[in-house]
Design a protein around this motif. Structure first.
Motif, PDB file in Angstrom:
ATOM      1  N   LYS A 227     -21.676  -2.457 -11.260  1.00  0.00           N
ATOM      2  CA  LYS A 227     -20.870  -3.683 -11.212  1.00  0.00           C
ATOM      3  C   LYS A 227     -20.125  -3.693  -9.878  1.00  0.00           C
ATOM      4  O   LYS A 227     -19.290  -2.827  -9.618  1.00  0.00           O
ATOM      5  CB  LYS A 227     -19.877  -3.710 -12.381  1.00  0.00           C
ATOM      6  CG  LYS A 227     -18.821  -4.820 -12.296  1.00  0.00           C
ATOM      7  CD  LYS A 227     -17.887  -4.837 -13.523  1.00  0.00           C
ATOM      8  CE  LYS A 227     -16.735  -5.821 -13.331  1.00  0.00           C
ATOM      9  NZ  LYS A 227     -15.791  -5.854 -14.466  1.00  0.00           N
ATOM     10  N   MET A 247      -7.326  -5.155  -8.580  1.00  0.00           N
ATOM     11  CA  MET A 247      -8.674  -5.610  -8.956  1.00  0.00           C
ATOM     12  C   MET A 247      -9.689  -5.580  -7.800  1.00  0.00           C
ATOM     13  O   MET A 247     -10.848  -5.957  -7.964  1.00  0.00           O
ATOM     14  CB  MET A 247      -8.635  -6.974  -9.638  1.00  0.00           C
ATOM     15  CG  MET A 247      -8.317  -6.866 -11.119  1.00  0.00           C
ATOM     16  SD  MET A 247      -9.494  -5.793 -11.969  1.00  0.00           S
ATOM     17  CE  MET A 247      -8.409  -4.813 -12.974  1.00  0.00           C
ATOM     18  N   ASN A 307     -14.517 -16.548 -22.118  1.00  0.00           N
ATOM     19  CA  ASN A 307     -13.483 -15.983 -21.250  1.00  0.00           C
ATOM     20  C   ASN A 307     -14.135 -15.612 -19.923  1.00  0.00           C
ATOM     21  O   ASN A 307     -15.058 -14.793 -19.880  1.00  0.00           O
ATOM     22  CB  ASN A 307     -12.868 -14.750 -21.923  1.00  0.00           C
ATOM     23  CG  ASN A 307     -11.619 -14.282 -21.200  1.00  0.00           C
ATOM     24  OD1 ASN A 307     -11.570 -14.240 -19.969  1.00  0.00           O
ATOM     25  ND2 ASN A 307     -10.596 -13.941 -21.950  1.00  0.00           N
ATOM     26  N   ARG A 313     -19.860  -8.121 -17.435  1.00  0.00           N
ATOM     27  CA  ARG A 313     -21.028  -8.061 -18.325  1.00  0.00           C
ATOM     28  C   ARG A 313     -22.026  -9.177 -18.009  1.00  0.00           C
ATOM     29  O   ARG A 313     -23.226  -9.016 -18.220  1.00  0.00           O
ATOM     30  CB  ARG A 313     -20.566  -8.098 -19.790  1.00  0.00           C
ATOM     31  CG  ARG A 313     -19.789  -9.333 -20.154  1.00  0.00           C
ATOM     32  CD  ARG A 313     -19.064  -9.192 -21.482  1.00  0.00           C
ATOM     33  NE  ARG A 313     -17.817  -8.426 -21.363  1.00  0.00           N
ATOM     34  CZ  ARG A 313     -17.007  -8.157 -22.381  1.00  0.00           C
ATOM     35  NH1 ARG A 313     -17.306  -8.567 -23.598  1.00  0.00           N
ATOM     36  NH2 ARG A 313     -15.884  -7.488 -22.185  1.00  0.00           N
ATOM     37  N   THR A 338     -16.467  -0.878 -14.066  1.00  0.00           N
ATOM     38  CA  THR A 338     -15.072  -0.980 -14.513  1.00  0.00           C
ATOM     39  C   THR A 338     -15.054  -2.174 -15.462  1.00  0.00           C
ATOM     40  O   THR A 338     -14.664  -3.267 -15.094  1.00  0.00           O
ATOM     41  CB  THR A 338     -14.146  -1.229 -13.308  1.00  0.00           C
ATOM     42  OG1 THR A 338     -14.746  -2.258 -12.486  1.00  0.00           O
ATOM     43  CG2 THR A 338     -13.942   0.010 -12.469  1.00  0.00           C
ATOM     44  N   ALA A 342      -9.858  -2.212 -22.356  1.00  0.00           N
ATOM     45  CA  ALA A 342      -9.854  -1.570 -23.677  1.00  0.00           C
ATOM     46  C   ALA A 342     -10.293  -0.110 -23.594  1.00  0.00           C
ATOM     47  O   ALA A 342      -9.793   0.740 -24.347  1.00  0.00           O
ATOM     48  CB  ALA A 342     -10.774  -2.334 -24.630  1.00  0.00           C
ATOM     49  N   ILE A 399     -17.497 -12.743 -25.250  1.00  0.00           N
ATOM     50  CA  ILE A 399     -16.416 -11.886 -25.787  1.00  0.00           C
ATOM     51  C   ILE A 399     -16.574 -11.758 -27.301  1.00  0.00           C
ATOM     52  O   ILE A 399     -17.197 -12.599 -27.949  1.00  0.00           O
ATOM     53  CB  ILE A 399     -14.989 -12.412 -25.444  1.00  0.00           C
ATOM     54  CG1 ILE A 399     -14.822 -13.865 -25.890  1.00  0.00           C
ATOM     55  CG2 ILE A 399     -14.675 -12.243 -23.983  1.00  0.00           C
ATOM     56  CD1 ILE A 399     -13.371 -14.324 -25.921  1.00  0.00           C
ATOM     57  N   ALA A 432     -13.579   2.108 -16.052  1.00  0.00           N
ATOM     58  CA  ALA A 432     -12.372   1.306 -15.752  1.00  0.00           C
ATOM     59  C   ALA A 432     -11.122   2.166 -15.573  1.00  0.00           C
ATOM     60  O   ALA A 432     -10.248   1.840 -14.772  1.00  0.00           O
ATOM     61  CB  ALA A 432     -12.146   0.270 -16.852  1.00  0.00           C
TER      62      ALA A 432
HETATM   63  N1  BES Z   1     -12.440  -5.761 -14.492  1.00  0.00           N
HETATM   64  C1  BES Z   1     -11.913  -5.987 -15.776  1.00  0.00           C
HETATM   65  C2  BES Z   1     -11.667  -4.698 -16.564  1.00  0.00           C
HETATM   66  C3  BES Z   1     -10.629  -3.745 -16.033  1.00  0.00           C
HETATM   67  C4  BES Z   1      -9.344  -3.771 -16.537  1.00  0.00           C
HETATM   68  C5  BES Z   1     -10.947  -2.808 -15.087  1.00  0.00           C
HETATM   69  C6  BES Z   1      -8.394  -2.874 -16.074  1.00  0.00           C
HETATM   70  C7  BES Z   1      -9.993  -1.913 -14.609  1.00  0.00           C
HETATM   71  C8  BES Z   1      -8.725  -1.948 -15.112  1.00  0.00           C
HETATM   72  C9  BES Z   1     -12.869  -6.835 -16.599  1.00  0.00           C
HETATM   73  O1  BES Z   1     -13.611  -7.756 -15.880  1.00  0.00           O
HETATM   74  C10 BES Z   1     -12.028  -7.608 -17.569  1.00  0.00           C
HETATM   75  O2  BES Z   1     -11.212  -8.366 -17.134  1.00  0.00           O
HETATM   76  N2  BES Z   1     -12.237  -7.366 -18.848  1.00  0.00           N
HETATM   77  C11 BES Z   1     -11.473  -7.996 -19.873  1.00  0.00           C
HETATM   78  C12 BES Z   1     -12.407  -8.337 -21.012  1.00  0.00           C
HETATM   79  C13 BES Z   1     -11.797  -9.250 -22.025  1.00  0.00           C
HETATM   80  C14 BES Z   1     -11.575 -10.621 -21.435  1.00  0.00           C
HETATM   81  C15 BES Z   1     -12.716  -9.323 -23.203  1.00  0.00           C
HETATM   82  C16 BES Z   1     -10.388  -7.020 -20.329  1.00  0.00           C
HETATM   83  O3  BES Z   1     -10.633  -5.818 -20.352  1.00  0.00           O
HETATM   84  O4  BES Z   1      -9.293  -7.475 -20.632  1.00  0.00           O
END
Ligand code: BES
Ligand code: ZN
Ligand code: ZN
Length: 466
Positions: A227, A247, A307, A313, A338, A342, A399, A432
Motif C-alpha cells: 500500500k 499520514m 467511507n 483496501r 498500514t 484497529a 467497511i 499500521a
Molecule cells: N491509513 C489508515 C490506517 C491507519 C491508522 C494507519 C492509523 C496508521 C495509523 C487507513 O486508511 C484508515 O484510515 N483506516 C480506517 C478504516 C475505517 C474507516 C474502517 C481506520 O482505521 O480508521
C-alpha cells in the motif's frame, strides 16, 4: 558510519565493551560509584579508560542489537572517531549499529552529523562465512534505513511519481526489471477501485512492478504487494486533524516493498521475487470519490463505498488482482499495508498483525518476524466477521457494519480479491502500528521504522533453509 570486520586487535579511539548478564569484569569500583548496573541498553562512558560500557543482560541476538544501538548513540554524543568491539554475533552487531545510527536530518537546516565514525567488529576469524554474514546484515540494515528515509519524507516531496522514480532508481542499481503504469493503463484494465482513490489528487496514481529473477532456475515465486498511499487525508470522510498528522506514513507498505526489492538481489536467494506497489494520494476536492459511490474492481467485483478513509483496501484490491493476473504459479503472495487503526488498538504500536487463510503460513510469517527482531502476531479470520462486509446494493462494502474487529474485517475485505488457487498462499501484514511510532523504541527511531522489510527477507531466508 563505516563498519569493518577484523580478527586482530586494532587501535581505535575507544573500546565498546558489551556487559553480559550484568557481570562487570573490569573497573568495578568506578562503575559501581557511577551506579552503572549493566542493564539492557544502559551505557556509560569512562573517558580516561576510553571505554564505553553497554549493558546486554541475557545474550541473544536481539539484545546484542539493542546494546550496539545504544553504544553507537553514546559514541555519536562524543568526538571519538573510531571504536572497536569484540562480538561474535556479527549479524546482530552490524544491524544494531546501522539501525541504531539512523537519524532523519533532511529538513534540518544545520547538519548535525559530524565526521564519519568507524567501528571495528572483532571476531575470532574473518573467513568467507563471516564476511558473507557481515555483508548480508549491511544490505538488510541499509535497506531498512532507506525505507525509513522514504517514509519520513513529506508528502509534498514524495508523491506517486516520485515513488515510481525511486523504484526505477532501485531497479537500475540492482539490475531489476521495473514497469511503471499510469492512470490510462489503470482505466483500460478496469482498475477503477484504485483509480477512484487518487482522483481528487493533483498527483497522478502509479502502479509500480519490480521483478527480480535469480541467475539459476527459480525454486519459488514470491510476490509482495504494498500500500503506497503517499498521503491519506481520509478523502471526503475526512480525518480529524489530530489523526491526519503522520499520514505521510501511509506509504509504509509500498516503501517496505521497495526496501525488500533493494535487498533481494544481494541476498542470493533462488526465488523469483515481485514487488508491486499502488502509489496513490487520497485527497478531497470536486473530483473526489464519495461515500455512496459504487466502484468496479479489476476482477469485476463491485464495491459500495461507505467511507473514503477505508481507501487502502480499495487500492490493494486492484493491485492484488493485477498481481494474480500477471504472475502465474505464485508460491506466496504477501501484502504489506498500514491498513487499520484497529490493528494498532488491538495489538499495540509495536506489533504487526498477520492474517490469511492458512494458519500455518501465518505462523511461519510470525516466526520469521520474531527470528529477526520484528514483533508480529496472528489475527484469525472467522465467518461471522466476514458477513459484516455484506452490501445491500453491491457485491461488498468497503467497511464493516460493526466497529469491532476492524483489522480482521479489513483483511477479510482483501480476501475477496484473492483467487481460489491463491487462498492459502496469501498473507496479509497490517503494519499500521510499527511502521511509524512518534517516539523511539529500541533501535528504531522516532517516526518511520522500516517495519516489514526484515521480516519478509527473513521469511525468504527461512524458506530457503527449509
Ligand atoms: N491509513 C489508515 C490506517 C491507519 C491508522 C494507519 C492509523 C496508521 C495509523 C487507513 O486508511 C484508515 O484510515 N483506516 C480506517 C478504516 C475505517 C474507516 C474502517 C481506520 O482505521 O480508521
Ligand atoms: Zn484511510
Ligand atoms: Zn490509509
Amino acid at each position: 558510519m563505516k563498519l569493518k570486520l577484523i580478527d586482530k586487535k586494532t587501535k581505535a579511539d575507544i573500546q565498546i565493551v558489551i556487559v553480559e548478564n550484568k557481570k562487570i569484569k573490569q573497573n568495578k569500583q568506578i562503575l559501581k560509584t557511577l551506579k552503572f548496573k549493566g542493564e539492557l541498553e544502559e551505557t556509560i562512558l569512562l573517558p580516561e579508560a576510553q571505554i564505553i560500557y553497554v549493558g546486554c543482560e541475557e545474550v541473544n541476538s536481539e539484545n546484542i542489537k539493542l546494546a550496539c544501538s545504544a553504544a553507537i548513540k553514546k559514541l555519536n554524543s562524543t568526538d571519538f572517531k573510531s571504536a572497536s568491539v569484540v562480538c561474535d554475533d556479527v549479524d546482530a552487531a552490524v544491524q544494531g549499529f546501522i539501525l541504531g545510527d539512523y537519524s532523519f536530518t533532511k529538513y534540518k537546516s544545520e547538519d548535525s552529523k559530524d565526521i564519519e565514525k568507524t567501528i571495528y567488529i572483532q571476531i575470532d576469524k574473518v573467513n568467507k562465512k563471516a564476511q558473507s554474514i557481515f555483508d548480508e546484515a549491511q544490505t538488510i540494515a541499509t535497506s531498512v534505513n532507506m525505507v525509513r528515509d522514504i517514509v519520513n519524507t513529506t508528502p509534498d516531496d514524495f508523491y506517486p511519481s516520485i515513488m515510481a522514480a525511486k523504484a526505477v532508481e532501485i531497479a537500475s542499481k540492482n539490475k531489476l526489471k521495473c514497469e511503471v503504469y499510469d492512470e490510462e493503463y489503470l482505466d483500460k484494465t478496469g482498475m477503477h477501485s484504485m483509480l477512484a482513490v487518487g482522483r481528487a489528487s493533483r498527483h497522478k496514481s502509479k502502479l509500480i512492478h519490480l521483478t527480480y529473477k535469480p541467475k539459476i532456475k527459480a525454486k519459488k515465486k514470491i510476490v509482495f504487494v504494498g500500500k503506497g498511499l503517499t498521503y491519506d487525508s481520509g478523502g471526503l470522510s475526512l480525518k480529524p486533524s489530530d489523526f491526519m498528522v503522520s499520514m505521510k506514513s501511509d506509504k509504509s507498505g509500498g516503501s517496505a516493498v521497495l526496501g525488500i526489492m533493494n535487498a533481494i538481489s544481494k541476498l542470493d536467494l533462488p526465488f523469483e521475487v515481485h514487488g508491486i506497489i499502488g502509489a496513490v494520494e487520497n485527497m478531497i476536492g470536486g473530483d473526489a470519490y464519495k461515500p455512496d459511490d459504487v466502484l468496479t474492481a479489476r476482477n469485476g467485483k463491485t464495491i459500495e463505498v461507505r467511507n473514503t478513509d477505508a481507501e487502502g483496501r480499495l487500492v490493494l484490491a486492484d493491485c492484488l488482482c493485477y498481481a494474480q493476473d500477471e504472475i502465474k504459479d505464485i508460491d506466496y503472495i504477501f501484502d504489506l499495508a498500514t491498513l487499520t487503526g484497529a490493528c494498532v488498538v488491538g495489538v499495540g504500536q509495536y506489533t504487526t498483525g498477520v492474517m490469511g487463510n492458512s494458519i500455518m503460513s501465518c505462523h511461519h510469517a510470525v516466526k520469521s518476524a520474531l527470528n529477526c527482531g520484528e514483533l508480529a502476531t496472528t489475527l484469525p479470520f472467522n465467518r461471522y466477521l466476514k458477513k459484516t462486509l455484506k452490501s445491500e446494493i453491491a457485491d461488498i462494502c468497503n467497511i464493516s457494519n460493526t466497529r469491532y474487529g476492524g483489522a480482521i474485517t479489513a483483511g477479510l475485505f482483501l480476501n475477496e480479491f484473492i483467487k481460489d488457487e491463491n487462498k492459502d498462499k496469501w498473507i496479509h501484514l497490517d503494519i499500521a502500528g510499527p511502521a511509524y511510532v512518534e517516539k523511539s523504541w529500541g533501535y528504531n527511531p522516532h517516526g518511520a521504522s522500516g517495519a516489514g522489510v526484515r521480516m519478509c527477507l527473513q521469511f525468504m531466508k527461512d524458506l530457503n533453509n527449509k
